[in-house]
Write a protein that holds these residues in place. Structure first.
Motif, PDB file in Angstrom:
ATOM      1  N   LEU A 163       0.821  -1.214   0.000  1.00 24.40           N
ATOM      2  CA  LEU A 163       0.000   0.000   0.000  1.00 24.40           C
ATOM      3  C   LEU A 163       0.854   1.263   0.000  1.00 24.40           C
ATOM      4  O   LEU A 163       0.374   2.345   0.334  1.00 24.40           O
ATOM      5  N   SER A 164       2.085   1.146  -0.427  1.00 29.91           N
ATOM      6  CA  SER A 164       2.996   2.289  -0.395  1.00 29.91           C
ATOM      7  C   SER A 164       2.424   3.454  -1.208  1.00 29.91           C
ATOM      8  O   SER A 164       2.129   3.309  -2.397  1.00 29.91           O
ATOM      9  N   GLY A 165       2.252   4.594  -0.553  1.00 32.88           N
ATOM     10  CA  GLY A 165       1.800   5.782  -1.266  1.00 32.88           C
ATOM     11  C   GLY A 165       0.364   5.748  -1.728  1.00 32.88           C
ATOM     12  O   GLY A 165      -0.062   6.601  -2.507  1.00 32.88           O
ATOM     13  N   VAL A 166      -0.424   4.777  -1.271  1.00 33.16           N
ATOM     14  CA  VAL A 166      -1.798   4.637  -1.738  1.00 33.16           C
ATOM     15  C   VAL A 166      -2.688   5.693  -1.075  1.00 33.16           C
ATOM     16  O   VAL A 166      -2.397   6.188   0.011  1.00 33.16           O
ATOM     17  N   THR A 167      -3.763   6.053  -1.755  1.00 34.68           N
ATOM     18  CA  THR A 167      -4.789   6.931  -1.197  1.00 34.68           C
ATOM     19  C   THR A 167      -6.086   6.140  -1.094  1.00 34.68           C
ATOM     20  O   THR A 167      -6.566   5.604  -2.111  1.00 34.68           O
ATOM     21  N   LEU A 168      -6.649   6.049   0.106  1.00 31.12           N
ATOM     22  CA  LEU A 168      -7.860   5.270   0.335  1.00 31.12           C
ATOM     23  C   LEU A 168      -9.000   6.194   0.752  1.00 31.12           C
ATOM     24  O   LEU A 168      -8.846   7.012   1.655  1.00 31.12           O
ATOM     25  N   VAL A 169     -10.135   6.042   0.076  1.00 30.96           N
ATOM     26  CA  VAL A 169     -11.338   6.802   0.403  1.00 30.96           C
ATOM     27  C   VAL A 169     -12.508   5.823   0.457  1.00 30.96           C
ATOM     28  O   VAL A 169     -12.826   5.182  -0.550  1.00 30.96           O
ATOM     29  N   ASP A 170     -13.131   5.691   1.628  1.00 31.93           N
ATOM     30  CA  ASP A 170     -14.267   4.782   1.781  1.00 31.93           C
ATOM     31  C   ASP A 170     -13.920   3.369   1.309  1.00 31.93           C
ATOM     32  O   ASP A 170     -14.627   2.765   0.496  1.00 31.93           O
ATOM     33  N   VAL A 171     -12.813   2.840   1.805  1.00 32.37           N
ATOM     34  CA  VAL A 171     -12.389   1.479   1.487  1.00 32.37           C
ATOM     35  C   VAL A 171     -12.765   0.575   2.655  1.00 32.37           C
ATOM     36  O   VAL A 171     -12.381   0.827   3.799  1.00 32.37           O
ATOM     37  N   ASP A 172     -13.535  -0.467   2.379  1.00 28.76           N
ATOM     38  CA  ASP A 172     -14.076  -1.337   3.419  1.00 28.76           C
ATOM     39  C   ASP A 172     -13.379  -2.692   3.392  1.00 28.76           C
ATOM     40  O   ASP A 172     -13.570  -3.494   2.475  1.00 28.76           O
ATOM     41  N   LEU A 173     -12.564  -2.927   4.401  1.00 27.54           N
ATOM     42  CA  LEU A 173     -11.828  -4.191   4.523  1.00 27.54           C
ATOM     43  C   LEU A 173     -12.482  -5.151   5.512  1.00 27.54           C
ATOM     44  O   LEU A 173     -11.998  -6.259   5.708  1.00 27.54           O
ATOM     45  N   ARG A 174     -13.561  -4.728   6.146  1.00 24.51           N
ATOM     46  CA  ARG A 174     -14.133  -5.516   7.237  1.00 24.51           C
ATOM     47  C   ARG A 174     -14.564  -6.917   6.808  1.00 24.51           C
ATOM     48  O   ARG A 174     -14.513  -7.857   7.597  1.00 24.51           O
ATOM     49  N   GLY A 175     -14.996  -7.062   5.568  1.00 18.95           N
ATOM     50  CA  GLY A 175     -15.501  -8.348   5.115  1.00 18.95           C
ATOM     51  C   GLY A 175     -14.432  -9.296   4.604  1.00 18.95           C
ATOM     52  O   GLY A 175     -14.723 -10.445   4.245  1.00 18.95           O
ATOM     53  N   ALA A 176     -13.181  -8.842   4.556  1.00 17.09           N
ATOM     54  CA  ALA A 176     -12.104  -9.691   4.049  1.00 17.09           C
ATOM     55  C   ALA A 176     -11.794 -10.808   5.034  1.00 17.09           C
ATOM     56  O   ALA A 176     -11.774 -10.606   6.253  1.00 17.09           O
ATOM     57  N   ALA A 177     -11.553 -12.012   4.520  1.00 16.82           N
ATOM     58  CA  ALA A 177     -11.216 -13.144   5.376  1.00 16.82           C
ATOM     59  C   ALA A 177      -9.791 -13.036   5.896  1.00 16.82           C
ATOM     60  O   ALA A 177      -9.495 -13.425   7.032  1.00 16.82           O
ATOM     61  N   VAL A 178      -8.896 -12.514   5.065  1.00 11.57           N
ATOM     62  CA  VAL A 178      -7.480 -12.354   5.429  1.00 11.57           C
ATOM     63  C   VAL A 178      -7.017 -10.997   4.920  1.00 11.57           C
ATOM     64  O   VAL A 178      -7.287 -10.637   3.764  1.00 11.57           O
ATOM     65  N   VAL A 179      -6.328 -10.242   5.765  1.00  9.10           N
ATOM     66  CA  VAL A 179      -5.702  -8.987   5.345  1.00  9.10           C
ATOM     67  C   VAL A 179      -4.261  -8.984   5.833  1.00  9.10           C
ATOM     68  O   VAL A 179      -4.009  -8.906   7.045  1.00  9.10           O
ATOM     69  N   GLU A 180      -3.322  -9.105   4.914  1.00  8.52           N
ATOM     70  CA  GLU A 180      -1.897  -9.056   5.248  1.00  8.52           C
ATOM     71  C   GLU A 180      -1.272  -7.912   4.458  1.00  8.52           C
ATOM     72  O   GLU A 180      -1.378  -7.870   3.227  1.00  8.52           O
ATOM     73  N   ILE A 181      -0.645  -6.982   5.174  1.00  4.13           N
ATOM     74  CA  ILE A 181      -0.045  -5.820   4.526  1.00  4.13           C
ATOM     75  C   ILE A 181       1.465  -5.887   4.684  1.00  4.13           C
ATOM     76  O   ILE A 181       1.987  -5.868   5.802  1.00  4.13           O
TER      77      ILE A 181
END
Length: 215
Positions: A163-181
């Motif tokens: 996510l280097s340098g990314v811009t997030l607006v109204d991004v919903d990660l709650r439903g993801a089964a796995v989130v690895e950054i």
């Protein structure tokens, strides 16, 4: 949190593709491409409108600056597909098996990615708006410098995201089964995560903030 607007693709009666190689800047309208082998072909700048691509092979296929509009892609597969600076608008991508897709600088609007697995998706400097990733696996996706607005991750696994340098607006990660950054965890501002995801990300966040956790 504004929800993503999903595509509502309603394909007309389609005509079977007559075969042959893709053409640069070609114009494909209302066609069905079934089990076509487009390996290594050049469709750069082509426009696909109201089309269905089913079970097509896209290894090293050049679709640089192509436009995919109001179309459904089902069971496509390939390694090294070039979608750099392409436009995807009102597109459903279903059960894809792709690796090393070059989609940097591309524009995605009202796109649904459902099922399948995409390894090493390069979306650097891309623009995603109203995009839903649902029940799919994304391995080491690169969102470096991209802008994501109204993007949802539902039931999917996101592994090793950049996510280097990314811009997030109204991004919903709650439903993801796995989130690895892997990189850019400090850019999560503008995203919503669940309490459980916060606990999973805590070590990475602590490291980013220079917090030493002991005991």
């Amino acid at each position: 949190m504004k929800a993503a607007r999903r595509p509502e693709v309603r394909l007309p009666a389609l005509e079977a593709y007559a075969g042959g190689e893709l053409e640069p800047d070609g114009d494909y309208d209302g066609l069905e491409f079934r089990e076509e082998d487009f390996v290594g072909q050049d469709g750069g700048g082509a426009r696909f409108m109201d089309c269905a691509l089913t079970g097509c092979a896209l290894d090293e296929t050049r679709l640089h600056r192509a436009r995919l509009l109001d179309s459904v892609l089902t069971g496509i597969r390939g390694v090294g597909t070039d979608l750099a600076e392409a436009t995807l608008r009102d597109v459903e991508l279903v059960e894809a098996r792709l690796g090393g897709v070059q989609a940097h600088g591309s524009v995605w609007e009202r796109v649904l990615v459902r099922g399948g697995k995409i390894d090493y998706l390069n979306l650097r400097e891309a623009r995603l708006k109203d995009v839903v990733f649902e029940d799919c696996v994304l391995v080491e996706p690169d969102f470096g410098g991209a802008r994501l607005e109204r993007v949802e991750f539902v039931g999917c696994a996101v592994k090793g995201a950049d996510l280097s340098g990314v811009t997030l607006v109204d991004v919903d990660l709650r439903g993801a089964a796995v989130v690895e950054i892997a990189r850019g965890v400090e850019r999560l501002s503008g995203a919503v995560i669940s309490t459980a995801q916060l606990m999973d990300l805590a070590p990475v966040l602590a490291g980013e903030m220079g917090i030493r956790v002991e005991g």
